[in-house]
Design a protein around this motif. Structure first.
Motif, mmCIF file in Angstrom:
data_model
loop_
_atom_site.group_PDB
_atom_site.id
_atom_site.type_symbol
_atom_site.label_atom_id
_atom_site.label_comp_id
_atom_site.label_asym_id
_atom_site.label_seq_id
_atom_site.Cartn_x
_atom_site.Cartn_y
_atom_site.Cartn_z
ATOM 1 N N THR A 1 -13.234 -18.934 17.941
ATOM 2 C CA THR A 1 -13.062 -20.363 17.764
ATOM 3 C C THR A 1 -11.640 -20.623 17.302
ATOM 4 O O THR A 1 -11.145 -19.970 16.390
ATOM 5 C CB THR A 1 -14.057 -20.902 16.717
ATOM 6 N N VAL A 2 -10.988 -21.564 17.958
ATOM 7 C CA VAL A 2 -9.596 -21.899 17.678
ATOM 8 C C VAL A 2 -9.531 -23.395 17.386
ATOM 9 O O VAL A 2 -10.175 -24.195 18.060
ATOM 10 C CB VAL A 2 -8.700 -21.554 18.889
ATOM 11 N N LEU A 3 -8.737 -23.755 16.376
ATOM 12 C CA LEU A 3 -8.523 -25.162 16.057
ATOM 13 C C LEU A 3 -7.156 -25.568 16.573
ATOM 14 O O LEU A 3 -6.140 -24.968 16.194
ATOM 15 C CB LEU A 3 -8.602 -25.394 14.538
ATOM 16 N N LEU A 4 -7.135 -26.572 17.450
ATOM 17 C CA LEU A 4 -5.895 -27.157 17.951
ATOM 18 C C LEU A 4 -5.843 -28.586 17.442
ATOM 19 O O LEU A 4 -6.746 -29.372 17.714
ATOM 20 C CB LEU A 4 -5.872 -27.171 19.487
ATOM 21 N N THR A 5 -4.784 -28.924 16.713
ATOM 22 C CA THR A 5 -4.720 -30.264 16.130
ATOM 23 C C THR A 5 -3.292 -30.786 16.122
ATOM 24 O O THR A 5 -2.340 -30.022 16.037
ATOM 25 C CB THR A 5 -5.302 -30.275 14.699
ATOM 26 N N GLY A 6 -3.194 -32.082 16.190
ATOM 27 C CA GLY A 6 -1.911 -32.741 16.040
ATOM 28 C C GLY A 6 -1.587 -32.993 14.579
ATOM 29 O O GLY A 6 -0.470 -33.376 14.235
ATOM 30 N N ASP A 7 -2.551 -32.756 13.705
ATOM 31 C CA ASP A 7 -2.341 -32.930 12.269
ATOM 32 C C ASP A 7 -1.447 -31.822 11.729
ATOM 33 O O ASP A 7 -1.256 -30.787 12.366
ATOM 34 C CB ASP A 7 -3.677 -32.925 11.519
ATOM 35 N N THR A 8 -0.978 -32.011 10.531
ATOM 36 C CA THR A 8 -0.129 -30.997 9.908
ATOM 37 C C THR A 8 -0.960 -29.788 9.480
ATOM 38 O O THR A 8 -2.180 -29.887 9.322
ATOM 39 C CB THR A 8 0.575 -31.566 8.651
ATOM 40 N N GLY A 9 -0.291 -28.682 9.292
ATOM 41 C CA GLY A 9 -0.958 -27.457 8.855
ATOM 42 C C GLY A 9 -1.593 -27.605 7.496
ATOM 43 O O GLY A 9 -2.645 -27.011 7.222
ATOM 44 N N GLU A 10 -0.983 -28.407 6.606
ATOM 45 C CA GLU A 10 -1.522 -28.598 5.266
ATOM 46 C C GLU A 10 -2.896 -29.257 5.294
ATOM 47 O O GLU A 10 -3.752 -28.974 4.459
ATOM 48 C CB GLU A 10 -0.572 -29.452 4.399
ATOM 49 N N SER A 11 -3.121 -30.158 6.252
ATOM 50 C CA SER A 11 -4.433 -30.801 6.334
ATOM 51 C C SER A 11 -5.395 -30.007 7.218
ATOM 52 O O SER A 11 -6.605 -30.048 7.014
ATOM 53 C CB SER A 11 -4.292 -32.233 6.869
ATOM 54 N N ALA A 12 -4.863 -29.246 8.183
ATOM 55 C CA ALA A 12 -5.724 -28.504 9.114
ATOM 56 C C ALA A 12 -6.278 -27.223 8.505
ATOM 57 O O ALA A 12 -7.441 -26.877 8.740
ATOM 58 C CB ALA A 12 -4.949 -28.183 10.387
ATOM 59 N N LEU A 13 -5.488 -26.512 7.736
ATOM 60 C CA LEU A 13 -5.921 -25.214 7.208
ATOM 61 C C LEU A 13 -7.146 -25.291 6.304
ATOM 62 O O LEU A 13 -8.072 -24.502 6.469
ATOM 63 C CB LEU A 13 -4.765 -24.512 6.508
ATOM 64 N N PRO A 14 -7.220 -26.222 5.346
ATOM 65 C CA PRO A 14 -8.435 -26.297 4.522
ATOM 66 C C PRO A 14 -9.691 -26.612 5.339
ATOM 67 O O PRO A 14 -10.759 -26.049 5.086
ATOM 68 C CB PRO A 14 -8.144 -27.430 3.531
ATOM 69 N N MET A 15 -9.551 -27.481 6.343
ATOM 70 C CA MET A 15 -10.700 -27.813 7.194
ATOM 71 C C MET A 15 -11.120 -26.605 8.026
ATOM 72 O O MET A 15 -12.308 -26.353 8.206
ATOM 73 C CB MET A 15 -10.368 -28.993 8.118
ATOM 74 N N ALA A 16 -10.145 -25.849 8.520
ATOM 75 C CA ALA A 16 -10.450 -24.655 9.320
ATOM 76 C C ALA A 16 -11.155 -23.606 8.467
ATOM 77 O O ALA A 16 -12.119 -22.976 8.914
ATOM 78 C CB ALA A 16 -9.178 -24.090 9.920
ATOM 79 N N GLN A 17 -10.685 -23.415 7.239
ATOM 80 C CA GLN A 17 -11.324 -22.448 6.352
ATOM 81 C C GLN A 17 -12.758 -22.862 6.041
ATOM 82 O O GLN A 17 -13.671 -22.031 6.041
ATOM 83 C CB GLN A 17 -10.518 -22.303 5.061
ATOM 84 N N LYS A 18 -12.952 -24.151 5.820
ATOM 85 C CA LYS A 18 -14.288 -24.661 5.522
ATOM 86 C C LYS A 18 -15.234 -24.453 6.708
ATOM 87 O O LYS A 18 -16.412 -24.172 6.530
ATOM 88 C CB LYS A 18 -14.193 -26.150 5.170
ATOM 89 N N ALA A 19 -14.698 -24.561 7.930
ATOM 90 C CA ALA A 19 -15.507 -24.401 9.141
ATOM 91 C C ALA A 19 -15.602 -22.951 9.599
ATOM 92 O O ALA A 19 -16.298 -22.650 10.560
ATOM 93 C CB ALA A 19 -14.938 -25.259 10.261
ATOM 94 N N GLY A 20 -14.882 -22.043 8.933
ATOM 95 C CA GLY A 20 -14.919 -20.635 9.318
ATOM 96 C C GLY A 20 -14.053 -20.305 10.516
ATOM 97 O O GLY A 20 -14.313 -19.350 11.232
ATOM 98 N N ILE A 21 -13.024 -21.103 10.744
ATOM 99 C CA ILE A 21 -12.109 -20.895 11.872
ATOM 100 C C ILE A 21 -10.880 -20.171 11.349
ATOM 101 O O ILE A 21 -10.235 -20.634 10.410
ATOM 102 C CB ILE A 21 -11.706 -22.237 12.517
ATOM 103 N N ASP A 22 -10.545 -19.041 11.980
ATOM 104 C CA ASP A 22 -9.422 -18.253 11.478
ATOM 105 C C ASP A 22 -8.130 -18.458 12.262
ATOM 106 O O ASP A 22 -7.068 -18.072 11.799
ATOM 107 C CB ASP A 22 -9.783 -16.763 11.443
#
Length: 168
Positions: free
Chosen positions: A1-22
């Protein structure tokens, strides 16, 4: 699973960790997302060594996601807050924006495919049997009508079973 976002890394990383996306790609433009998904599709094809490979599913809601929704094997749009372009480009629309509905959508798709295959095999078998009987002179007109209309009705009734998929 990969997260692709237009958001900044600071907002994307906590959400990815919470969802189990590495794997996270942040601050992306639509062209960047399309390039990454194209590379993922290519890597899957090369790794498998076959034309048939794993599927790429992309979920998005914005107009910027539309190109990737169309490019992926299955595009899933979040319909409640999603843009019209994303909804139009996608294959599946989840109207209440709940990602938790994805497993249900996958179960429905698998069940539907199974029922479609059942119907095809059933219809072809009955029609071939009646045609063989007709070729040797043992198929009355009523049986031929059943092979045409009756089998279609039975296949339609069998398709109704797809509605019984549970949301668990």
């Amino acid at each position: 699973t990969v997260l692709l976002t237009g958001d900044t890394g600071e907002s994307a990383l906590p959400m990815a960790q919470k969802a189990g996306i590495d794997t996270v790609f942040a601050s992306l433009l639509p062209a960047d997302k399309a390039k990454i998904v194209t590379d993922i599709i290519h890597d899957l094809t090369v790794k498998s060594g076959k034309k048939k490979r794993g599927s790429v599913i992309f979920t998005g809601d914005g107009i910027n996601d539309s190109p990737v929704l169309a490019l992926s094997d299955a595009g899933i749009a979040m319909g409640g807050l999603g843009s019209d372009a994303a909804i139009e480009a996608s294959d599946i629309v989840i109207m209440n924006d709940a990602l938790s509905k994805l497993p249900l959508a996958i179960r429905i798709a698998r069940r539907t495919l199974f029922i479609v295959k059942q119907n095809i095999v059933f219809v072809l078998f009955v029609k071939a049997a009646v045609m063989a009987l007709g070729a040797i002179g043992y198929a009355p007109l009523a049986l031929a009508i059943f092979a045409d209309v009756g089998v279609s009705v039975i296949a339609t009734l069998n398709s109704v079973r797809a509605l019984s998929v549970k949301n668990t």
